[in-house]
Design a protein around this motif. Sequence first.
Motif, PDB file in Angstrom:
ATOM      1  N   GLN A   1       0.850  -1.185   0.000  1.00  0.00           N
ATOM      2  CA  GLN A   1       0.000   0.000   0.000  1.00  0.00           C
ATOM      3  C   GLN A   1       0.884   1.232   0.000  1.00  0.00           C
ATOM      4  OE1 GLN A   1      -3.545   0.061   0.771  1.00  0.00           O
ATOM      5  NE2 GLN A   1      -3.816  -2.117   1.178  1.00  0.00           N
ATOM      6  N   VAL A   2       0.371   2.278  -0.623  1.00  0.00           N
ATOM      7  CA  VAL A   2       1.018   3.591  -0.546  1.00  0.00           C
ATOM      8  C   VAL A   2       0.008   4.563   0.056  1.00  0.00           C
ATOM      9  CG1 VAL A   2       2.017   5.501  -1.853  1.00  0.00           C
ATOM     10  CG2 VAL A   2       2.481   3.141  -2.560  1.00  0.00           C
ATOM     11  N   PHE A   3       0.441   5.309   1.061  1.00  0.00           N
ATOM     12  CA  PHE A   3      -0.437   6.275   1.734  1.00  0.00           C
ATOM     13  C   PHE A   3       0.118   7.689   1.551  1.00  0.00           C
ATOM     14  CE2 PHE A   3      -1.015   2.437   4.574  1.00  0.00           C
ATOM     15  CZ  PHE A   3      -2.328   2.179   4.193  1.00  0.00           C
ATOM     16  N   PRO A   4      -0.753   8.714   1.625  1.00  0.00           N
ATOM     17  CA  PRO A   4      -0.263  10.093   1.522  1.00  0.00           C
ATOM     18  C   PRO A   4       0.738  10.400   2.632  1.00  0.00           C
ATOM     19  CG  PRO A   4      -2.676  10.027   1.443  1.00  0.00           C
ATOM     20  CD  PRO A   4      -2.224   8.649   1.798  1.00  0.00           C
ATOM     21  N   ASP A   5       1.741  11.207   2.309  1.00  0.00           N
ATOM     22  CA  ASP A   5       2.758  11.575   3.309  1.00  0.00           C
ATOM     23  C   ASP A   5       2.122  12.160   4.572  1.00  0.00           C
ATOM     24  OD1 ASP A   5       4.889  10.825   1.679  1.00  0.00           O
ATOM     25  OD2 ASP A   5       4.923  12.767   0.685  1.00  0.00           O
ATOM     26  N   GLU A   6       1.124  13.021   4.351  1.00  0.00           N
ATOM     27  CA  GLU A   6       0.539  13.777   5.472  1.00  0.00           C
ATOM     28  C   GLU A   6      -0.135  12.862   6.496  1.00  0.00           C
ATOM     29  OE1 GLU A   6      -0.650  14.283   2.167  1.00  0.00           O
ATOM     30  OE2 GLU A   6       1.158  15.470   1.858  1.00  0.00           O
ATOM     31  N   THR A   7      -0.730  11.771   6.027  1.00  0.00           N
ATOM     32  CA  THR A   7      -1.495  10.910   6.942  1.00  0.00           C
ATOM     33  C   THR A   7      -0.797   9.570   7.184  1.00  0.00           C
ATOM     34  OG1 THR A   7      -2.759  10.053   5.054  1.00  0.00           O
ATOM     35  CG2 THR A   7      -3.719  11.920   6.256  1.00  0.00           C
ATOM     36  N   PHE A   8       0.447   9.463   6.687  1.00  0.00           N
ATOM     37  CA  PHE A   8       1.110   8.150   6.663  1.00  0.00           C
ATOM     38  C   PHE A   8       1.115   7.442   8.019  1.00  0.00           C
ATOM     39  CE2 PHE A   8       5.091   5.569   6.812  1.00  0.00           C
ATOM     40  CZ  PHE A   8       4.672   4.584   5.943  1.00  0.00           C
ATOM     41  N   ARG A   9       1.560   8.158   9.066  1.00  0.00           N
ATOM     42  CA  ARG A   9       1.727   7.463  10.358  1.00  0.00           C
ATOM     43  C   ARG A   9       0.370   6.996  10.911  1.00  0.00           C
ATOM     44  NH1 ARG A   9       7.247   7.642  11.264  1.00  0.00           N
ATOM     45  NH2 ARG A   9       8.225   9.373  10.207  1.00  0.00           N
ATOM     46  N   ASP A  10      -0.672   7.805  10.721  1.00  0.00           N
ATOM     47  CA  ASP A  10      -2.014   7.387  11.160  1.00  0.00           C
ATOM     48  C   ASP A  10      -2.528   6.217  10.313  1.00  0.00           C
ATOM     49  OD1 ASP A  10      -2.069   9.304  13.100  1.00  0.00           O
ATOM     50  OD2 ASP A  10      -3.252  10.744  11.940  1.00  0.00           O
ATOM     51  N   ASP A  11      -2.262   6.270   9.014  1.00  0.00           N
ATOM     52  CA  ASP A  11      -2.713   5.192   8.127  1.00  0.00           C
ATOM     53  C   ASP A  11      -2.016   3.865   8.479  1.00  0.00           C
ATOM     54  OD1 ASP A  11      -4.413   6.912   6.773  1.00  0.00           O
ATOM     55  OD2 ASP A  11      -2.954   7.382   5.214  1.00  0.00           O
ATOM     56  N   VAL A  12      -0.721   3.959   8.803  1.00  0.00           N
ATOM     57  CA  VAL A  12       0.018   2.753   9.204  1.00  0.00           C
ATOM     58  C   VAL A  12      -0.573   2.186  10.495  1.00  0.00           C
ATOM     59  CG1 VAL A  12       2.240   1.910  10.083  1.00  0.00           C
ATOM     60  CG2 VAL A  12       2.175   3.348   8.036  1.00  0.00           C
ATOM     61  N   GLN A  13      -0.842   3.074  11.446  1.00  0.00           N
ATOM     62  CA  GLN A  13      -1.399   2.624  12.726  1.00  0.00           C
ATOM     63  C   GLN A  13      -2.756   1.934  12.503  1.00  0.00           C
ATOM     64  OE1 GLN A  13      -0.020   2.607  15.763  1.00  0.00           O
ATOM     65  NE2 GLN A  13      -1.860   1.838  16.811  1.00  0.00           N
ATOM     66  N   ALA A  14      -3.585   2.548  11.652  1.00  0.00           N
ATOM     67  CA  ALA A  14      -4.910   1.966  11.392  1.00  0.00           C
ATOM     68  C   ALA A  14      -4.771   0.589  10.721  1.00  0.00           C
ATOM     69  CB  ALA A  14      -5.732   2.897  10.501  1.00  0.00           C
ATOM     70  N   TYR A  15      -3.847   0.482   9.777  1.00  0.00           N
ATOM     71  CA  TYR A  15      -3.609  -0.804   9.107  1.00  0.00           C
ATOM     72  C   TYR A  15      -3.138  -1.839  10.142  1.00  0.00           C
ATOM     73  CZ  TYR A  15      -1.923  -4.140   5.593  1.00  0.00           C
ATOM     74  OH  TYR A  15      -1.737  -5.268   4.831  1.00  0.00           O
TER      75      TYR A  15
END
Length: 260
Positions: free
Chosen positions: A180-194
């Motif tokens: 997966q690729v996530f936007p830079d701005e939300t990356f850390r939150d997106d990783v945590q959610a995943y």
Amino acid sequence: MEQPVILVSDRSAVRTLTLNRESKLNAANDDLLLTLTDELKRADADPSVRVVVITGAGRGFCAGQDLGDVSGRGMTFTEHLNHTYNPLVRTIRGLSKPVISAVNGVAAGAGASLALAGDVRLWAQGASLIEVFSNIALVPDSGSTWFLPRLVGYHRAFELMALAEKVRAEDALRLGLCEQVFPDETFRDDVQAYAERLATRPAHALKLTKQALNAALTSTLDQALDLEAELQQLAGDHWEHEEGVTAFKQKRPAQFVRST
Ligand code: LHQ
């Protein structure tokens, strides 16, 4: 006071290990490599942890070996790899819990190997990977020669290694270097959610799945079939399986997380 080389944080059964040598794009010295390996083992032994995330502080993921650090210089290259990088990569692949390589920025040299070593590879839009070793006339190490051709084939792996070309996120996704690729701005939150989603999956079954996949990468079909049959018994005898089947029959989501 000196900063810790690895930051450790826990949230919702997810342990995040952050490489923390930001001014050098988290280039690795022995302290960082040995501490990261120890922290992975600690996370494996901790029943409150179900998923481990490895990521980098600041704008880099890991720029590989710190070329200015002398800590490994008392050793030969071979000794150095056997002392630091190789136990780390073995620990990641051998961990009983899923490991996410959360590639927030550039991953170069042994840092590229670390980016490839996780069970799941999540990238920020601005992340990149460089098999940079040939720039300093070295051989790709820390597992790169094993991971990369299995993902992209011999020829593309050779080209990436020989020319040390930068692979950007959209190409990494296309080539299968990340999931997966996530936007830079939300990356850390997106990783945590995943990671939290992964943490709700059946931990025992995933441990066995990881074991089977790792073995299958170097086994024959016959060996893989035999191992599947053996591991399926262990999975089938576990409470998670009973819960999964019961939940299916009762038309409700399975609850694979139990308080210990
Ligand atoms: C660094 C590093 C670095 C120190 C950036 N070290 N400071 C295993 C066992 C035994 C021996 C040898 O190797 C191995 C395995 C390996 O990993 S070999 C490969 C070692 N790594 C490299 O050769 C990568 C060197 N770095 C780069 O090519 C670039 O820095 C990359 C492409 C990673 C990033 O480029 P930029 O985004 O343009 O950043 P930068 O170059 O400006 O770096 C930012 C700072 O980080 C800079 O410091 P400064 O004080 O000038 O701001 C760099 O010197 C420092 N840095 N990598 N590996």
